[in-house]
Structure formats: structure tokens, C-alpha cells
Design an enzyme around this catalytic site. Structure first.
Site, PDB file in Angstrom:
ATOM      1  N   ASP A  30       0.835  -1.237   0.202  1.00 16.81           N
ATOM      2  CA  ASP A  30       0.061   0.228   0.009  1.00 16.81           C
ATOM      3  C   ASP A  30       0.882   1.067  -0.090  1.00 16.81           C
ATOM      4  O   ASP A  30       2.051   1.549   0.729  1.00 16.81           O
ATOM      5  CB  ASP A  30      -0.958  -0.081   1.161  1.00 16.81           C
ATOM      6  N   ASP A  32       0.875   5.282   0.591  1.00 12.03           N
ATOM      7  CA  ASP A  32      -0.050   6.510   1.310  1.00 12.03           C
ATOM      8  C   ASP A  32       0.771   7.804   0.933  1.00 12.03           C
ATOM      9  O   ASP A  32       1.859   7.794   0.977  1.00 12.03           O
ATOM     10  CB  ASP A  32      -0.133   6.232   2.962  1.00 12.03           C
ATOM     11  N   ASP A 108       1.597   7.356  14.960  1.00 19.35           N
ATOM     12  CA  ASP A 108       1.554   6.308  16.028  1.00 19.35           C
ATOM     13  C   ASP A 108       3.096   6.101  16.341  1.00 19.35           C
ATOM     14  O   ASP A 108       3.437   6.220  17.513  1.00 19.35           O
ATOM     15  CB  ASP A 108       0.796   5.155  16.141  1.00 19.35           C
TER      16      ASP A 108
END
Length: 411
Positions: A30, A32, A108
Site C-alpha cells: 500500500d 499513502d 503512532d
């Protein structure tokens, strides 16, 4: 995408897992993008864009089957607009926008806060993430306890990412997890279901399971299975579970399909066995006890993880078929072979042999049965009947079909 955003006057960076994975020699699945463009501005630039989310407003830019997720830099403080909401310490809405430095601090883990810049082909690091990636270390940004209270699912992400990357969880990041494990009960069951699939269907199931055990999260996610594993003195149930997860990891590595129904049948099998024994002690007939145990375990698990019926029903069928494998009755054998869940249930039977011996004869019979045509299987069953009873009488005559009356036949 990055170049188009830059040409329109916006800052744009590849961010997060893709940068992290490339740095450790992995292959990102993926991609981003982080930008100072608002979701609405992104949508104006890309016709193939849709805006999603309330808690986190995001832009999804679609290229065929690929989706590039575009997030606007978020601030780490409330500007009073109402776009940042915290309830009982949990962050329920976060759409206050800021700078790239603000955005990095808000993420995070340090390894997920790295930004690849196309203007000079550099990696921007504001929180020490590059050093942590090189040291293969998972470290939370900010105060760990506060970050877990904001979003308890971060505890699962820490374990999942550490399992995937082969990282060690930093001491201060790991310390609060056993103490705060109960906060997962406040997370949405549907979100926990998705997180469990990510943990166990990405090729790192064994390491993820061991992480859940080590940090006290298994008894929160799967309380009845955890209790059954703890009370199983021989360790047979755990051996089977680990072997099943190892097989699943191998299938993922070989790009073979893996069923969530089979996965949950495996994870909840200890709970099913424990419940079944309890019901049988109460004097219930075997088949009734099995049905009730399957329903009870499924119902109890739904309070924690939202297991959809399209997976829970096949899971139960895999369990209930196990008792049929001891039968050699002609009709029952053919009915079992034609069951849509037969293959998964047979694979489950083979797994059970890895935990406790005693299923070799059943495995051999059903393995052979799958290779035989109808007549060959009937002959095999007749031979088994003779061996079992000593009755060498001629096979049963086939009944002639009854002649229907004219009225019944519609004549």
C-alpha cells in the site's frame, strides 16, 4: 500523484509503511501520501478521487484496483473548531490540519513517521524514526499510556507490525500493554475483526499469536480460547493452533487462498472443545452438545469481535463435521463427501492429528475416499462392513423404485 500535487503548489510526500518497508528491504503493498492540500483540494485535482471518513477525513484516489490514500497534515492540538474530539481519553475525531512537523508527531510509531520527498529524493525524519528502523525497533511517539488510551487498537498494531517486520517492541512502548489490555473491550467489534484478519492473514500469524500471548492481549480478544489453552495441561490444543497458523503463513507465502472461516475455526477450537466437554458432562446427547457448544462459543465471541455470519456459519460446519469422520455408514459417508465444507473440515482433521495422535485411520480412509469413484467407494465400505461384523452375506438388493399412480405422476 506526488508530482501533480507539487505542480499545483502543494507539499506532497510518500509516508508511513511504504517508506518503512522499503528501508528494510521489503515490498510495500500500500502507498499513502501526506500533503498540505485539504481533502477537497485533492478532489479538485483528481477526478478519480472520493472523500471518505468522519473520524479521519481522507481522500482515496482510485487507479483500477489500486487505491492511493491521501491524508492532509494533521495538527497535534485542538484549534477549537470542533474538528478534534476526545471522549473518555479516546480520540473519536481528528480533522484539525497543521504542518508536516505537526503531522509527524501525531502519528503512532516512529517507523511510520518517515516522509519521502520527491524534490530532493530524501527521507524526512522528525521523530527519530530512521534510527529506529535501522535498529529494528518499534517505538511509540509521545507518552505510550496516553497514546494507547487515545486508541487502544494501537496495542494490536504494535504486536502486528513487530511480527511483520521482525522488530522488537521498545521497553517503554511495551510496558503499559498488559496493564491496559482491557481497553480493547471499548474498541468497536467490527474494527477488531479487521485487525485480527490483518494479524493472521498476512503471513505472520505465528509471531502475532505469540505476541498476543506475551503481552496479555489473547485473553481479551479470545477469552474462552485463552482459558481453554491455559487449562489444557498436555498443550495439545496450543500445538494444533500453532501448527494451523504455521500452515496459514505458508499458504500466504505461496500466494494460496486462506479462508477467514478456517482461521476462526482454528482460533476458537479450544473454546469449542472446552464448552463441548462441559455440556457433555451435563448429560446432553453428543450431537446436541456439539450444536449448543458451537452456538455458545460463537455468541460469546461476538461480544468482542464482530464475526460476520458468512464466516461464523462455515466455521461451525467445520467443527460439526469432525464427529462424522468416525462414521463408515454408507449414506453418511456419501453425505459427508458431498458437503460443501468437506475439504476444509478434512484439512482441519489433519491438523488435529498434529496435536494428538489417534486420527490416522480416519485420515487414511477419507483421503482414499476422495480418490475413489462411487462404485469403488461402495465396494470399500462393503469390505469394511464384512471386516467389522464378519458377515460375508451377499450385498443388499437394490429396491425397485415404486410405481407412482397416475394421479401422483400427473397423468
Amino acid at each position: 500523484m506526488l508530482y501533480r500535487l507539487r505542480e499545483a503548489g502543494f507539499g506532497a510526500y510518500l509516508v508511513g509503511g511504504a517508506v518503512r518497508d522499503l528501508l528494510v528491504g521489503g515490498r510495500p503493498k500500500d502507498f499513502d501520501v501526506a500533503t498540505d492540500a485539504t481533502p477537497e483540494q485533492v478532489k479538485q485535482l483528481f477526478r478519480n478521487c472520493r472523500l471518505i471518513g468522519r473520524r479521519f477525513r481522507l481522500a482515496h484516489v482510485v487507479f483500477g484496483r489500486e487505491i492511493i490514500e491521501v491524508a492532509t497534515f494533521r495538527a497535534n492540538s485542538d484549534d477549537g473548531s470542533g474538528d478534534r474530539e476526545v471522549e473518555n481519553g479516546m480520540l473519536v475525531r481528528d480533522n484539525v490540519y497543521g504542518s508536516i512537523e505537526d503531522d509527524a508527531v501525531r502519528r503512532d510509531f516512529t517507523c511510520n513517521a518517515l516522509y519521502y520527498a520527491i524534490e530532493d529524493f530524501s527521507v524526512r525524519d522528525y521523530v527519530g524514526g530512521f534510527e529506529d528502523v535501522m535498529a529494528r525497533r518499534m517505538r511509540l511517539i509521545g507518552d505510550p499510556e496516553q497514546r494507547y488510551r487515545e486508541d487502544p487498537v494501537r496495542m494490536l498494531r504494535a504486536i502486528r507490525l513487530a511480527a511483520k517486520l521482525g522488530f522488537d517492541i521498545d521497553g517503554p512502548t511495551a510496558e503499559p500493554i498488559p496493564r491496559l489490555a482491557g481497553l480493547l473491550n471499548e474498541a468497536a467489534p467490527a474494527r477488531l475483526f479487521e485487525e485480527v484478519l490483518k494479524m493472521f492473514l498476512a503471513g505472520h500469524g505465528v509471531a502475532s499469536f505469540e505476541g498476543l500471548e506475551r503481552y496479555g492481549l489473547l485473553q481479551v480478544l479470545f477469552p474462552e480460547s485463552a482459558a481453554a489453552l491455559k487449562s489444557n495441561r498436555t498443550g495439545a490444543l496450543r500445538r494444533m493452533l500453532i501448527e494451523g497458523l504455521r500452515n496459514t503463513d505458508e499458504r500466504v507465502a505461496n500466494e494460496e487462498p486462506v479462508s477467514p472461516a478456517f482461521l476462526f475455526a482454528l482460533l476458537l477450537w479450544p473454546a469449542f472443545c472446552r464448552s463441548l466437554i462441559s455440556l457433555q458432562k451435563q448429560g446432553l446427547a453428543p450431537e446436541e452438545a456439539q450444536r449448543r457448544a458451537a452456538d455458545r462459543v460463537t455468541l460469546h465471541q461476538l461480544t468482542t469481535i464482530a464475526l460476520p455470519r458468512r464466516f461464523s456459519l462455515p466455521m461451525q460446519e467445520i467443527w460439526l463435521l469432525q464427529s462424522r469422520f468416525t462414521s463408515r455408514q454408507r449414506k453418511r459417508v456419501f453425505r459427508t463427501l458431498s458437503h460443501p465444507r468437506f475439504r476444509a473440515a478434512f484439512d482441519f482433521l489433519v491438523l488435529r492429528e498434529s496435536a494428538s495422535a489417534g486420527h490416522q485411520d480416519d485420515i487414511a480412509f477419507w483421503r482414499e475416499a476422495q480418490l475413489q469413484n462411487g462404485r469403488e467407494l461402495e465396494a470399500s465400505l462393503d469390505e469394511l462392513h464384512v471386516e467389522a461384523t464378519g458377515d460375508a452375506a451377499a450385498p443388499r438388493r437394490r429396491r425397485r423404485p415404486r410405481r407412482r399412480s397416475s394421479a401422483a405422476a400427473g397423468e
